[in-house]
Design a protein around this motif. Structure first.
Motif, PDB file in Angstrom:
ATOM      1  N   LEU A 200     -53.780 -45.301  41.546  1.00  0.00           N
ATOM      2  CA  LEU A 200     -52.480 -45.965  41.580  1.00  0.00           C
ATOM      3  C   LEU A 200     -51.741 -45.823  40.264  1.00  0.00           C
ATOM      4  O   LEU A 200     -52.349 -45.600  39.222  1.00  0.00           O
ATOM      5  CB  LEU A 200     -52.682 -47.462  41.855  1.00  0.00           C
ATOM      6  N   ALA A 201     -50.424 -45.983  40.352  1.00  0.00           N
ATOM      7  CA  ALA A 201     -49.601 -45.980  39.134  1.00  0.00           C
ATOM      8  C   ALA A 201     -48.611 -47.141  39.181  1.00  0.00           C
ATOM      9  O   ALA A 201     -48.180 -47.569  40.262  1.00  0.00           O
ATOM     10  CB  ALA A 201     -48.844 -44.663  39.012  1.00  0.00           C
ATOM     11  N   HIS A 202     -48.266 -47.635  37.996  1.00  0.00           N
ATOM     12  CA  HIS A 202     -47.276 -48.704  37.893  1.00  0.00           C
ATOM     13  C   HIS A 202     -45.867 -48.127  38.044  1.00  0.00           C
ATOM     14  O   HIS A 202     -45.595 -47.020  37.570  1.00  0.00           O
ATOM     15  CB  HIS A 202     -47.401 -49.400  36.531  1.00  0.00           C
ATOM     16  N   PHE A 206     -42.794 -44.224  36.696  1.00  0.00           N
ATOM     17  CA  PHE A 206     -41.967 -43.220  37.396  1.00  0.00           C
ATOM     18  C   PHE A 206     -40.568 -43.738  37.739  1.00  0.00           C
ATOM     19  O   PHE A 206     -39.769 -43.029  38.327  1.00  0.00           O
ATOM     20  CB  PHE A 206     -42.660 -42.731  38.680  1.00  0.00           C
ATOM     21  N   SER A 207     -40.273 -44.993  37.367  1.00  0.00           N
ATOM     22  CA  SER A 207     -39.000 -45.593  37.795  1.00  0.00           C
ATOM     23  C   SER A 207     -37.793 -44.871  37.203  1.00  0.00           C
ATOM     24  O   SER A 207     -36.702 -44.935  37.777  1.00  0.00           O
ATOM     25  CB  SER A 207     -38.968 -47.075  37.443  1.00  0.00           C
ATOM     26  N   SER A 208     -37.977 -44.152  36.100  1.00  0.00           N
ATOM     27  CA  SER A 208     -36.832 -43.431  35.532  1.00  0.00           C
ATOM     28  C   SER A 208     -36.385 -42.296  36.452  1.00  0.00           C
ATOM     29  O   SER A 208     -35.320 -41.722  36.276  1.00  0.00           O
ATOM     30  CB  SER A 208     -37.180 -42.876  34.147  1.00  0.00           C
ATOM     31  N   ARG A 209     -37.184 -41.987  37.477  1.00  0.00           N
ATOM     32  CA  ARG A 209     -36.803 -40.951  38.445  1.00  0.00           C
ATOM     33  C   ARG A 209     -35.938 -41.534  39.571  1.00  0.00           C
ATOM     34  O   ARG A 209     -35.445 -40.778  40.400  1.00  0.00           O
ATOM     35  CB  ARG A 209     -38.061 -40.323  39.058  1.00  0.00           C
ATOM     36  N   LEU A 210     -35.814 -42.862  39.607  1.00  0.00           N
ATOM     37  CA  LEU A 210     -35.124 -43.517  40.715  1.00  0.00           C
ATOM     38  C   LEU A 210     -33.772 -44.064  40.286  1.00  0.00           C
ATOM     39  O   LEU A 210     -33.660 -44.724  39.261  1.00  0.00           O
ATOM     40  CB  LEU A 210     -35.985 -44.672  41.255  1.00  0.00           C
ATOM     41  N   TYR A 211     -32.765 -43.830  41.103  1.00  0.00           N
ATOM     42  CA  TYR A 211     -31.402 -44.294  40.808  1.00  0.00           C
ATOM     43  C   TYR A 211     -31.353 -45.792  40.571  1.00  0.00           C
ATOM     44  O   TYR A 211     -30.707 -46.272  39.651  1.00  0.00           O
ATOM     45  CB  TYR A 211     -30.468 -43.916  41.960  1.00  0.00           C
ATOM     46  N   SER A 212     -32.073 -46.547  41.419  1.00  0.00           N
ATOM     47  CA  SER A 212     -31.940 -47.996  41.361  1.00  0.00           C
ATOM     48  C   SER A 212     -32.393 -48.583  40.028  1.00  0.00           C
ATOM     49  O   SER A 212     -32.038 -49.696  39.676  1.00  0.00           O
ATOM     50  CB  SER A 212     -32.719 -48.652  42.501  1.00  0.00           C
ATOM     51  N   PHE A 213     -33.200 -47.810  39.284  1.00  0.00           N
ATOM     52  CA  PHE A 213     -33.655 -48.305  37.992  1.00  0.00           C
ATOM     53  C   PHE A 213     -32.771 -47.833  36.849  1.00  0.00           C
ATOM     54  O   PHE A 213     -32.863 -48.322  35.738  1.00  0.00           O
ATOM     55  CB  PHE A 213     -35.097 -47.847  37.716  1.00  0.00           C
ATOM     56  N   PRO A 236     -39.068 -53.017  43.616  1.00  0.00           N
ATOM     57  CA  PRO A 236     -37.810 -53.751  43.532  1.00  0.00           C
ATOM     58  C   PRO A 236     -37.511 -54.106  42.075  1.00  0.00           C
ATOM     59  O   PRO A 236     -38.434 -54.268  41.285  1.00  0.00           O
ATOM     60  CB  PRO A 236     -38.081 -55.004  44.367  1.00  0.00           C
ATOM     61  N   ASP A 237     -36.244 -54.176  41.743  1.00  0.00           N
ATOM     62  CA  ASP A 237     -35.874 -54.550  40.375  1.00  0.00           C
ATOM     63  C   ASP A 237     -36.606 -55.818  39.966  1.00  0.00           C
ATOM     64  O   ASP A 237     -36.762 -56.723  40.755  1.00  0.00           O
ATOM     65  CB  ASP A 237     -34.357 -54.776  40.290  1.00  0.00           C
ATOM     66  N   GLY A 238     -37.060 -55.863  38.748  1.00  0.00           N
ATOM     67  CA  GLY A 238     -37.787 -57.023  38.277  1.00  0.00           C
ATOM     68  C   GLY A 238     -39.268 -56.902  38.542  1.00  0.00           C
ATOM     69  O   GLY A 238     -40.066 -57.706  38.072  1.00  0.00           O
ATOM     70  N   GLY A 239     -39.689 -55.874  39.274  1.00  0.00           N
ATOM     71  CA  GLY A 239     -41.111 -55.698  39.536  1.00  0.00           C
ATOM     72  C   GLY A 239     -41.653 -54.391  39.007  1.00  0.00           C
ATOM     73  O   GLY A 239     -42.317 -53.655  39.741  1.00  0.00           O
ATOM     74  N   PRO A 240     -41.372 -54.063  37.752  1.00  0.00           N
ATOM     75  CA  PRO A 240     -41.781 -52.759  37.228  1.00  0.00           C
ATOM     76  C   PRO A 240     -43.293 -52.605  37.139  1.00  0.00           C
ATOM     77  O   PRO A 240     -43.787 -51.498  36.981  1.00  0.00           O
ATOM     78  CB  PRO A 240     -41.140 -52.708  35.837  1.00  0.00           C
ATOM     79  N   ASN A 242     -45.395 -53.400  39.583  1.00  0.00           N
ATOM     80  CA  ASN A 242     -46.012 -53.180  40.895  1.00  0.00           C
ATOM     81  C   ASN A 242     -46.791 -51.874  40.859  1.00  0.00           C
ATOM     82  O   ASN A 242     -46.447 -50.959  40.127  1.00  0.00           O
ATOM     83  CB  ASN A 242     -44.937 -53.070  41.982  1.00  0.00           C
ATOM     84  N   LEU A 243     -47.821 -51.809  41.690  1.00  0.00           N
ATOM     85  CA  LEU A 243     -48.642 -50.601  41.760  1.00  0.00           C
ATOM     86  C   LEU A 243     -48.345 -49.833  43.043  1.00  0.00           C
ATOM     87  O   LEU A 243     -48.157 -50.425  44.097  1.00  0.00           O
ATOM     88  CB  LEU A 243     -50.124 -50.985  41.730  1.00  0.00           C
ATOM     89  N   VAL A 244     -48.303 -48.507  42.915  1.00  0.00           N
ATOM     90  CA  VAL A 244     -48.039 -47.644  44.063  1.00  0.00           C
ATOM     91  C   VAL A 244     -49.157 -46.603  44.157  1.00  0.00           C
ATOM     92  O   VAL A 244     -49.605 -46.063  43.135  1.00  0.00           O
ATOM     93  CB  VAL A 244     -46.667 -46.937  43.893  1.00  0.00           C
ATOM     94  N   LEU A 245     -49.612 -46.330  45.365  1.00  0.00           N
ATOM     95  CA  LEU A 245     -50.629 -45.289  45.570  1.00  0.00           C
ATOM     96  C   LEU A 245     -50.065 -43.934  45.145  1.00  0.00           C
ATOM     97  O   LEU A 245     -48.925 -43.599  45.475  1.00  0.00           O
ATOM     98  CB  LEU A 245     -51.023 -45.217  47.051  1.00  0.00           C
ATOM     99  N   MET A 246     -50.865 -43.156  44.432  1.00  0.00           N
ATOM    100  CA  MET A 246     -50.345 -41.881  43.939  1.00  0.00           C
ATOM    101  C   MET A 246     -50.263 -40.835  45.051  1.00  0.00           C
ATOM    102  O   MET A 246     -49.475 -39.917  44.964  1.00  0.00           O
ATOM    103  CB  MET A 246     -51.193 -41.386  42.770  1.00  0.00           C
ATOM    104  N   ASP A 247     -51.105 -40.970  46.074  1.00  0.00           N
ATOM    105  CA  ASP A 247     -51.018 -40.069  47.231  1.00  0.00           C
ATOM    106  C   ASP A 247     -50.994 -40.935  48.477  1.00  0.00           C
ATOM    107  O   ASP A 247     -52.020 -41.478  48.885  1.00  0.00           O
ATOM    108  CB  ASP A 247     -52.221 -39.112  47.247  1.00  0.00           C
TER     109      ASP A 247
END
Ligand code: HEM
Ligand SMILES: *[C@@H]1O[C@H](CO)[C@@H](O)[C@H](O)[C@H]1NC(C)=O
Ligand SMILES: *[C@@H]1O[C@H](CO)[C@@H](O)[C@H](O)[C@H]1NC(C)=O
Ligand SMILES: *[C@@H]1O[C@H](CO)[C@@H](O)[C@H](O)[C@H]1NC(C)=O
Ligand SMILES: *[C@@H]1O[C@H](CO)[C@@H](O)[C@H](O)[C@H]1NC(C)=O
Ligand SMILES: *[C@@H]1O[C@H](CO)[C@@H](O)[C@H](O)[C@H]1NC(C)=O
Length: 327
Positions: A200-202, A206-213, A236-240, A242-247
């Protein structure tokens, strides 16, 4: 599996060839503990199996620990040391590398089990190398012989971390330079990155790749738009944190799905997708995406090479009794 014996031979042959090219690597050998701790492999794999049944996080956290150990002061167990009032250790480097608890727990438990059978014999660096191989093969990755004989380092400082590890927002030239500084090349970079097919990754990674961030900045155009929307929902904003599965497709399998994700704009980190967008590495991605056999061979070979980085011998190290404190 029919392909495995020949893979094993391939890994051993490749290992022997590289050995000749790297002075110092001669200290390592498969079956290093054959007479001093003959059951070490069974003991370690038993503990890894047990930890894996308790939590799937064992896989990614253990493999990543090995990578960070080897890239900072060599594969010498220094990442396992806890900070003390007088010493801020590697694992607590200020640019918080967020190494997960489960990896440390797995290695500390495996070391305790090994100590009970063979006191003062097997280094923490070697226990970590074995636990990493087990985490790889138990999650569907290749099984390969592990070279052993590393000593544990005598220091662990947060100040030795900056600059040693790759960052997700680096360019291909920067990533190649970081790997080259540790004696690894482009083949190794592409192969080893498949470790990101587990774990997993926080969101912050990678949020700099997303418009919403990054209002005002476009979403990374190399990101599959559907995947981008999915990631925005997970972060979601405010939840930097959070963990996301890498695959997302096979999160607990160490497999070449990683490369097929890249072909589809589905690499989670900038450094992942870059392997596909950069024309120097794209042919390797395409080849590994197509063949499980080629992937097993490339990954096993590169992990063996990673395990030789900065190995210590003689007066430069010792055998620690406990992995999180110096003797
Ligand atoms: C190519 C350059 C690399 C970069 C920029 C990179 C960066 C990262 C980042 C930012 C994370 C997420 C950490 C978090 O948010 O907690 C991560 C996770 C991970 N990395 Fe890498 N990494 C690289 C190469 C590697 C290599 C070579 C390996 C091992 C062979 C590896 C193994 C892992 C694993 C297994 C995870 C998941 C950790 C877990 O589930 O706890 N990475 N990496
Ligand atoms: C490191 O990051 C983790 C996860 O975001 C957080 O829980 C922890 O408190 C941080 N540690 C430090 C020392 O900043
Ligand atoms: C990359 O990330 C690091 C750590 O978050 C940050 O300090 C640096 O400014 C970033 N570099 C670029 C080019 O965005
Ligand atoms: C990287 O090193 C390995 C082992 O020496 C070698 O087989 C491979 O061709 C190299 N890759 C590149 C891109 O130079
Ligand atoms: C990769 O792309 C660059 C820039 O488009 C080009 O100059 C270079 O010749 C290409 N290299 C290869 C190996 O295709
Ligand atoms: C991968 O497989 C596809 C479909 O079988 C084929 O079209 C393609 O040429 C292969 N690519 C490589 C690099 O082997």
């Amino acid at each position: 599996m029919a392909g495995r014996p020949s893979l094993l031979v391939a890994a051993v042959v490749a290992a022997a060839v590289v050995c000749l090219a790297q002075p110092g690597a001669a200290d390592l050998k498969v079956n290093y503990y054959a007479s001093t701790c003959p059951n070490v492999e069974a003991i370690v794999s038993g503990v890894v199996q047990q930890k894996l049944q308790a939590t799937i996080r064992t896989i990614g956290s253990t493999i990543r620990l090995f990578f960070h150990d080897c890239f900072v002061e060599g594969c010498d167990g220094s990442v396992l040391i806890d900070s003390t009032p007088g010493n801020q250790a590697e694992k607590d480097a200020s640019d918080n590398k967020s190494l997960a608890f489960e990896g440390f727990d797995t290695v500390n438990s495996a070391k305790a089990a090994v100590e009970a059978a063979c006191p003062d014999t097997v280094s923490c660096a070697d226990v970590l190398a074995l636990a990493t191989r087990d985490a790889i093969s138990m999650s569907g990755g290749p099984f390969f012989p592990v070279e052993l004989g590393r000593l544990d380092g005598l220091s662990s400082k947060a100040s030795s971390v900056p600059g040693q590890l790759p960052e997700p927002n680096q360019t291909m030239n920067q990533l190649l330079a970081v790997f080259k500084a540790h004696g690894l090349n482009m083949t190794d970079l592409v192969a080893l990155s498949a470790a990101h097919s587990v774990g997993l990754a926080h969101c912050s990674k990678f949020s700099s790749r997303l418009y919403s961030f990054q209002p005002g900045q476009p979403t990374d155009p190399t990101l599959n738009p559907k995947y981008a929307r999915f990631l925005e929902s997970k972060c979601p904003d405010g939840g930097p944190d959070n963990l996301v599965l890498m695959d997302q497709t096979s999160p607990a399998q160490l497999d070449n799905q990683y490369y097929r994700n890249l072909q589809d704009g589905g690499g989670l980190l900038g450094s992942d997708e870059l392997l596909y967008t950069d024309n120097r590495t794209r042919p390797m991605v395409d080849a590994l995406a197509n063949s499980t056999t080629a992937f097993y061979q490339a990954f096993a070979d590169a992990i063996v090479r990673l395990g030789r980085v900065g190995v210590k011998s003689g007066k430069l190290g010792n055998i620690r009794k406990q992995c999180d404190v110096f003797n």
